[in-house]
Design a protein around this motif. Structure first.
Motif, PDB file in Angstrom:
ATOM      1  N   CYS A 315       2.189   4.847  -5.625  1.00  0.00           N
ATOM      2  CA  CYS A 315       3.370   5.044  -4.801  1.00  0.00           C
ATOM      3  C   CYS A 315       4.102   6.519  -5.129  1.00  0.00           C
ATOM      4  O   CYS A 315       4.547   7.196  -4.047  1.00  0.00           O
ATOM      5  CB  CYS A 315       4.592   4.083  -5.520  1.00  0.00           C
ATOM      6  N   ILE A 316       4.023   7.000  -6.044  1.00  0.00           N
ATOM      7  CA  ILE A 316       4.543   8.414  -6.504  1.00  0.00           C
ATOM      8  C   ILE A 316       3.762   9.510  -5.517  1.00  0.00           C
ATOM      9  O   ILE A 316       4.536  10.293  -5.005  1.00  0.00           O
ATOM     10  CB  ILE A 316       4.472   8.678  -8.045  1.00  0.00           C
ATOM     11  N   ALA A 317       2.271   9.322  -5.537  1.00  0.00           N
ATOM     12  CA  ALA A 317       1.583  10.450  -5.320  1.00  0.00           C
ATOM     13  C   ALA A 317       1.596  10.582  -3.644  1.00  0.00           C
ATOM     14  O   ALA A 317       1.515  11.302  -3.047  1.00  0.00           O
ATOM     15  CB  ALA A 317       0.144   9.994  -5.471  1.00  0.00           C
ATOM     16  N   HIS A 318       1.793   9.357  -2.852  1.00  0.00           N
ATOM     17  CA  HIS A 318       1.780   9.208  -1.444  1.00  0.00           C
ATOM     18  C   HIS A 318       2.722   8.848  -0.715  1.00  0.00           C
ATOM     19  O   HIS A 318       2.996   8.548   0.444  1.00  0.00           O
ATOM     20  CB  HIS A 318       0.788   8.119  -1.250  1.00  0.00           C
ATOM     21  N   SER A 319       3.997   8.964  -1.512  1.00  0.00           N
ATOM     22  CA  SER A 319       5.377   8.907  -0.941  1.00  0.00           C
ATOM     23  C   SER A 319       5.608   9.802   0.328  1.00  0.00           C
ATOM     24  O   SER A 319       5.075  10.879  -0.031  1.00  0.00           O
ATOM     25  CB  SER A 319       6.524   8.675  -1.797  1.00  0.00           C
ATOM     26  N   ASP A 320       6.386   9.675   1.273  1.00  0.00           N
ATOM     27  CA  ASP A 320       6.822  10.757   2.011  1.00  0.00           C
ATOM     28  C   ASP A 320       8.215  11.089   1.766  1.00  0.00           C
ATOM     29  O   ASP A 320       9.022  10.497   2.058  1.00  0.00           O
ATOM     30  CB  ASP A 320       6.676  10.407   3.783  1.00  0.00           C
ATOM     31  N   TYR A 321       8.324  11.919   0.849  1.00  0.00           N
ATOM     32  CA  TYR A 321       9.487  12.567   0.280  1.00  0.00           C
ATOM     33  C   TYR A 321      10.284  13.256   1.324  1.00  0.00           C
ATOM     34  O   TYR A 321      11.719  13.279   1.129  1.00  0.00           O
ATOM     35  CB  TYR A 321       9.411  13.227  -0.850  1.00  0.00           C
ATOM     36  N   SER A 322       9.835  13.887   2.604  1.00  0.00           N
ATOM     37  CA  SER A 322      10.491  14.489   3.600  1.00  0.00           C
ATOM     38  C   SER A 322      11.508  13.534   4.394  1.00  0.00           C
ATOM     39  O   SER A 322      12.282  13.945   4.935  1.00  0.00           O
ATOM     40  CB  SER A 322       9.562  15.014   4.755  1.00  0.00           C
ATOM     41  N   ILE A 323      11.242  12.200   4.235  1.00  0.00           N
ATOM     42  CA  ILE A 323      11.993  11.169   5.007  1.00  0.00           C
ATOM     43  C   ILE A 323      13.032  10.620   3.802  1.00  0.00           C
ATOM     44  O   ILE A 323      13.791   9.696   4.544  1.00  0.00           O
ATOM     45  CB  ILE A 323      11.238  10.236   5.720  1.00  0.00           C
ATOM     46  N   GLY A 324      12.846  10.933   2.837  1.00  0.00           N
ATOM     47  CA  GLY A 324      14.000  10.088   1.758  1.00  0.00           C
ATOM     48  C   GLY A 324      13.571   8.820   1.593  1.00  0.00           C
ATOM     49  O   GLY A 324      12.431   8.452   1.767  1.00  0.00           O
ATOM     50  N   GLY A 325      14.341   7.976   0.841  1.00  0.00           N
ATOM     51  CA  GLY A 325      14.099   6.478   0.573  1.00  0.00           C
ATOM     52  C   GLY A 325      13.774   6.408  -0.859  1.00  0.00           C
ATOM     53  O   GLY A 325      12.997   7.612  -1.611  1.00  0.00           O
ATOM     54  N   ARG A 326      13.772   5.335  -1.557  1.00  0.00           N
ATOM     55  CA  ARG A 326      13.315   5.136  -2.930  1.00  0.00           C
ATOM     56  C   ARG A 326      11.917   4.309  -2.928  1.00  0.00           C
ATOM     57  O   ARG A 326      11.310   3.708  -2.049  1.00  0.00           O
ATOM     58  CB  ARG A 326      14.334   3.965  -3.550  1.00  0.00           C
ATOM     59  N   ILE A 327      11.318   4.469  -4.335  1.00  0.00           N
ATOM     60  CA  ILE A 327      10.067   3.533  -4.555  1.00  0.00           C
ATOM     61  C   ILE A 327      10.884   2.560  -5.278  1.00  0.00           C
ATOM     62  O   ILE A 327      11.702   2.387  -5.842  1.00  0.00           O
ATOM     63  CB  ILE A 327       9.150   4.215  -5.569  1.00  0.00           C
ATOM     64  N   LEU A 336       4.235  -9.168  -7.978  1.00  0.00           N
ATOM     65  CA  LEU A 336       5.075  -8.043  -7.880  1.00  0.00           C
ATOM     66  C   LEU A 336       4.838  -7.296  -6.381  1.00  0.00           C
ATOM     67  O   LEU A 336       3.661  -7.642  -5.948  1.00  0.00           O
ATOM     68  CB  LEU A 336       4.701  -6.893  -8.802  1.00  0.00           C
ATOM     69  N   ILE A 337       6.064  -6.864  -5.706  1.00  0.00           N
ATOM     70  CA  ILE A 337       6.041  -6.293  -4.586  1.00  0.00           C
ATOM     71  C   ILE A 337       6.370  -4.830  -4.665  1.00  0.00           C
ATOM     72  O   ILE A 337       7.536  -4.630  -5.070  1.00  0.00           O
ATOM     73  CB  ILE A 337       6.755  -6.962  -3.374  1.00  0.00           C
ATOM     74  N   LEU A 338       5.356  -3.822  -4.348  1.00  0.00           N
ATOM     75  CA  LEU A 338       5.786  -2.539  -4.653  1.00  0.00           C
ATOM     76  C   LEU A 338       6.034  -1.872  -3.120  1.00  0.00           C
ATOM     77  O   LEU A 338       4.940  -2.114  -2.247  1.00  0.00           O
ATOM     78  CB  LEU A 338       4.711  -1.883  -5.324  1.00  0.00           C
ATOM     79  N   THR A 339       6.981  -0.976  -2.858  1.00  0.00           N
ATOM     80  CA  THR A 339       7.035  -0.164  -1.536  1.00  0.00           C
ATOM     81  C   THR A 339       7.271   1.193  -1.808  1.00  0.00           C
ATOM     82  O   THR A 339       7.930   1.554  -3.072  1.00  0.00           O
ATOM     83  CB  THR A 339       8.158  -0.794  -0.742  1.00  0.00           C
ATOM     84  N   ASN A 340       6.871   1.810  -0.966  1.00  0.00           N
ATOM     85  CA  ASN A 340       7.194   3.349  -0.860  1.00  0.00           C
ATOM     86  C   ASN A 340       7.457   3.874   0.594  1.00  0.00           C
ATOM     87  O   ASN A 340       6.695   3.511   1.313  1.00  0.00           O
ATOM     88  CB  ASN A 340       6.166   4.290  -1.686  1.00  0.00           C
ATOM     89  N   PRO A 341       8.232   5.080   0.658  1.00  0.00           N
ATOM     90  CA  PRO A 341       8.339   5.308   1.973  1.00  0.00           C
ATOM     91  C   PRO A 341       7.176   6.290   2.380  1.00  0.00           C
ATOM     92  O   PRO A 341       6.593   6.871   1.629  1.00  0.00           O
ATOM     93  CB  PRO A 341       9.539   6.353   1.922  1.00  0.00           C
ATOM     94  N   GLY A 342       6.703   6.224   3.810  1.00  0.00           N
ATOM     95  CA  GLY A 342       5.726   6.757   4.167  1.00  0.00           C
ATOM     96  C   GLY A 342       4.573   5.834   4.878  1.00  0.00           C
ATOM     97  O   GLY A 342       4.596   4.838   4.276  1.00  0.00           O
ATOM     98  N   SER A 343       3.800   6.451   5.740  1.00  0.00           N
ATOM     99  CA  SER A 343       2.907   5.656   6.332  1.00  0.00           C
ATOM    100  C   SER A 343       1.650   5.800   5.594  1.00  0.00           C
ATOM    101  O   SER A 343       1.402   6.310   4.635  1.00  0.00           O
ATOM    102  CB  SER A 343       2.590   6.169   7.802  1.00  0.00           C
ATOM    103  N   PHE A 344       0.619   4.803   5.590  1.00  0.00           N
ATOM    104  CA  PHE A 344      -0.686   4.717   5.035  1.00  0.00           C
ATOM    105  C   PHE A 344      -1.520   5.222   5.737  1.00  0.00           C
ATOM    106  O   PHE A 344      -1.910   5.028   6.774  1.00  0.00           O
ATOM    107  CB  PHE A 344      -1.015   2.936   4.896  1.00  0.00           C
ATOM    108  N   ILE A 345      -1.997   6.564   5.128  1.00  0.00           N
ATOM    109  CA  ILE A 345      -2.626   7.444   6.082  1.00  0.00           C
ATOM    110  C   ILE A 345      -4.367   6.617   6.625  1.00  0.00           C
ATOM    111  O   ILE A 345      -4.517   6.854   7.752  1.00  0.00           O
ATOM    112  CB  ILE A 345      -3.129   8.683   5.106  1.00  0.00           C
ATOM    113  N   PRO A 346      -4.972   6.023   5.704  1.00  0.00           N
ATOM    114  CA  PRO A 346      -6.330   5.517   6.419  1.00  0.00           C
ATOM    115  C   PRO A 346      -5.736   4.448   7.340  1.00  0.00           C
ATOM    116  O   PRO A 346      -6.983   3.985   8.036  1.00  0.00           O
ATOM    117  CB  PRO A 346      -6.729   4.842   5.114  1.00  0.00           C
TER     118      PRO A 346
END
Length: 567
Positions: A315-327, A336-346
């Motif tokens: 989540c840390i490595a692949h978040s899109d920090y340019s759009i803001g938002g939390r992990i 557990l449900i983990l979310t991070n901002p940013g699209s999934f590249i593959p």
């Protein structure tokens, strides 16, 4: 808006777009084909490559391949190319041979009326090639030259490859210096780097240089300037305001009614984030029977520590920090449900599970490189595959990746069984490959799988039922002797015994361990020893307690009664 109304509106929008594409056919990002009853899939792949590359060069988001329209006259003649299910399958087929496992953004079936006759048109929406990486089909890159399909020219290839990613993690934090980093976090980075390299000479060198020199060598600091990657991993929380958007993470725990019971907010440095969050997660002991031929339970933590850290650090490595938002890490009783901002590249998880898959690029390349060096993550692809493999080895459900929301990745990690037959099948078929296990996992969760996948599972006698109502096959006993033993030893399923216990407590208000022994005495298999029966009863009571169905009315295990859980 009703579903029917939405579909009608979408059909009208796509019909308008179709006529617009026909009118502006000179553009090299659209190709028309009549494609009456069939069309060569290899040609579709080559057009996919060509239109994807041309869209990139023209700074467009996508191109179009349209079936059911004559190329020369632009007349809408209609097509019978595949049905709806066949078009869904084509998405996966195309991804098998494109670079980066790319596939269509979407495929639309449009039904314009021409001369009083409704005709079917299929519109394939093709994504533009990603920056600096031409799209290839079967290892070859294609382009358009007027209406001709040709190999991608050297000039066009270089134009695409000269494009550069704006790596957020590589950008500098304005006004930040080495004094704005956390010294303890830097020391952790030093120790982790030495562990990763595992070399006495490198360790000695790391110990001999200053913090700034150490980070300069890792490219996290450049000429005294602090990169976003350095600030994110090693920054002092007091100075997070120096970053354009302040990175944060949140842990929330939910009760049985899905109401938030507790939460915490976490800030930089993120090099310790996974440890800080996992310290709050209730990683309870889970008891289950992985083999139907045994009477002994297995005890295991709900969540494997390595899996937890890998998913959090991903989540840390692949978040899109340019759009803001939390992990976010959302903790429920069973998962557990983990979310991070940013699209999934593959774009889909199946391609990553292939051993040969290699990601075309990383969103935060510098950050990902640093996290690998600091032993925070594996490479993107091997780490996720290992997560799936560990869940499989534990006989637990595989993670679910929800990629349906724009600019958000959500992964669910399960901490208990869904269908015990899945557990038995994995235990009794240790040689199943990960792709097959993934299909079985989809079936146990009630998700549809392609027809060829259903045939594959049927061939190995792993599923039963109709294609639209598929379920996991009950594992077979392994020999005639095993079958006889199984029938004698199996008795009733756990739910039957648990219901008896609950009915007793509901009727009489409470039950002692001895009363439960008497209750189940003639219900448990005769082949069980007294010790095995005692263990079975303890297991049943523990399961009911873990499910918040019952509790003891006192602290003494010997004297206390089991009663209905209050509240």
């Amino acid at each position: 808006m009703e579903i029917a109304e939405y579909r009608a509106k979408k059909q009208k929008e796509m019909e308008i777009l179709l006529y617009d594409l026909i009118k502006n056919w000179e553009d090299e990002v659209v190709e028309f084909k009549e494609a009456g009853n069939d069309y060569d899939k290899d040609k579709i792949g080559r057009y996919f490559s060509a239109l994807s590359n041309e869209a990139n060069l023209k700074a467009m988001q996508h191109g179009w391949l349209v079936f059911g329209v004559r190329n020369k006259s632009r007349e809408i003649v209609g097509t019978n190319y595949r049905n709806t299910e066949g078009l869904r399958t084509l998405k996966n087929e195309i991804s098998q041979d494109t670079s980066g496992a790319m596939s269509f953004i979407d495929i639309y079936e449009v039904y314009p009326e021409v001369d009083g006759e409704v005709r079917r048109v299929v519109m394939f929406q093709i994504p533009a090639a990603i920056s600096a990486v031409p799209t290839a089909w079967k290892g070859y890159e294609y382009a358009r030259d007027g209406e001709s399909l040709k190999p991608l020219s050297q000039e066009k290839r270089e134009r695409i490859r000269r494009q550069t990613f704006l790596d957020w993690s590589k950008q500098f934090v304005k006004g930040a210096g080495i004094e704005h980093l956390n010294r303890e976090a830097i020391q952790i980075a030093r120790e982790k780097y030495k562990e990763k390299m595992d070399d006495e000479h490198i360790s000695a060198e790391v110990d001999s240089v200053s913090d700034e020199e150490f980070l300069e060598a890792r490219k996290l600091v450049v000429n005294g300037k602090i990169t976003n990657a350095a600030m994110l991993l090693l920054g002092d929380e007091r100075y997070d305001y120096l970053m354009e958007s302040m990175p944060e993470a949140s842990w929330r725990v939910y009760d049985s009614k899905d109401m938030v019971k507790d939460y915490k907010i976490f800030k930089i440095p993120f090099i310790t984030l996974s440890d800080r969050i996992t310290a709050n997660i209730r990683n309870l002991t889970y008891r289950y029977m992985p083999d139907q031929m045994t009477l002994f339970t297995q005890e295991i933590r709900q969540f494997d520590p390595w899996v937890l850290r890998e998913l959090l650090n991903n989540c840390i490595a692949h978040s899109d920090y340019s759009i803001g938002g939390r992990i976010y890490v959302n903790e429920f009783e069973d998962k557990l449900i983990l979310t991070n901002p940013g699209s999934f590249i593959p774009e889909n998880i199946e391609v990553i599970l292939r051993p040969s898959y290699t990601s075309p690029f990383y969103r935060n390349q510098l950050l990902a490189d640093a996290m690998v060096k600091f032993k925070m993550i594996d490479t993107e692809t091997t780490g996720i595959r290992r997560v799936f493999s560990i869940q499989r080895e534990r006989f637990f459900p595989l993670p679910d990746y929800d990629l349906s929301q724009k600019n958000k990745v959500e992964v669910s990690l399960y901490g208990r069984e869904i269908d015990e037959k899945f557990t038995y099948l994995l235990h009794n078929n240790a040689d199943l490959d990960l792709a097959t296990v993934y299909l079985l996992d989809q079936v146990q969760k009630g998700k549809r799988i392609p027809k060829e996948a259903v045939a594959h599972l049927r061939k190995h006698k792993l599923v039963e039922g109709r294609a639209d109502n598929l379920y996991l096959a009950a594992p077979l006993a392994r020999s005639d002797d095993d079958k006889a033993k199984y029938i004698k030893n199996k008795g009733f399923d756990n739910k039957y015994y648990q219901d008896l216990i609950l009915d007793y407590i509901n009727k009489f208000g409470k039950a002692s361990k001895q009363q439960i022994r008497v209750l189940l005495a003639d219900k448990l298999p005769d082949t069980m020893t007294d010790e095995q029966k005692e263990r079975k009863i303890t297991y049943l009571l523990t399961m009911l307690k873990d499910a918040d169905e019952i509790e003891r009315d006192g602290n003494s295990r010997q004297l206390a009664y089991w009663v209905k859980k209050q509240g």
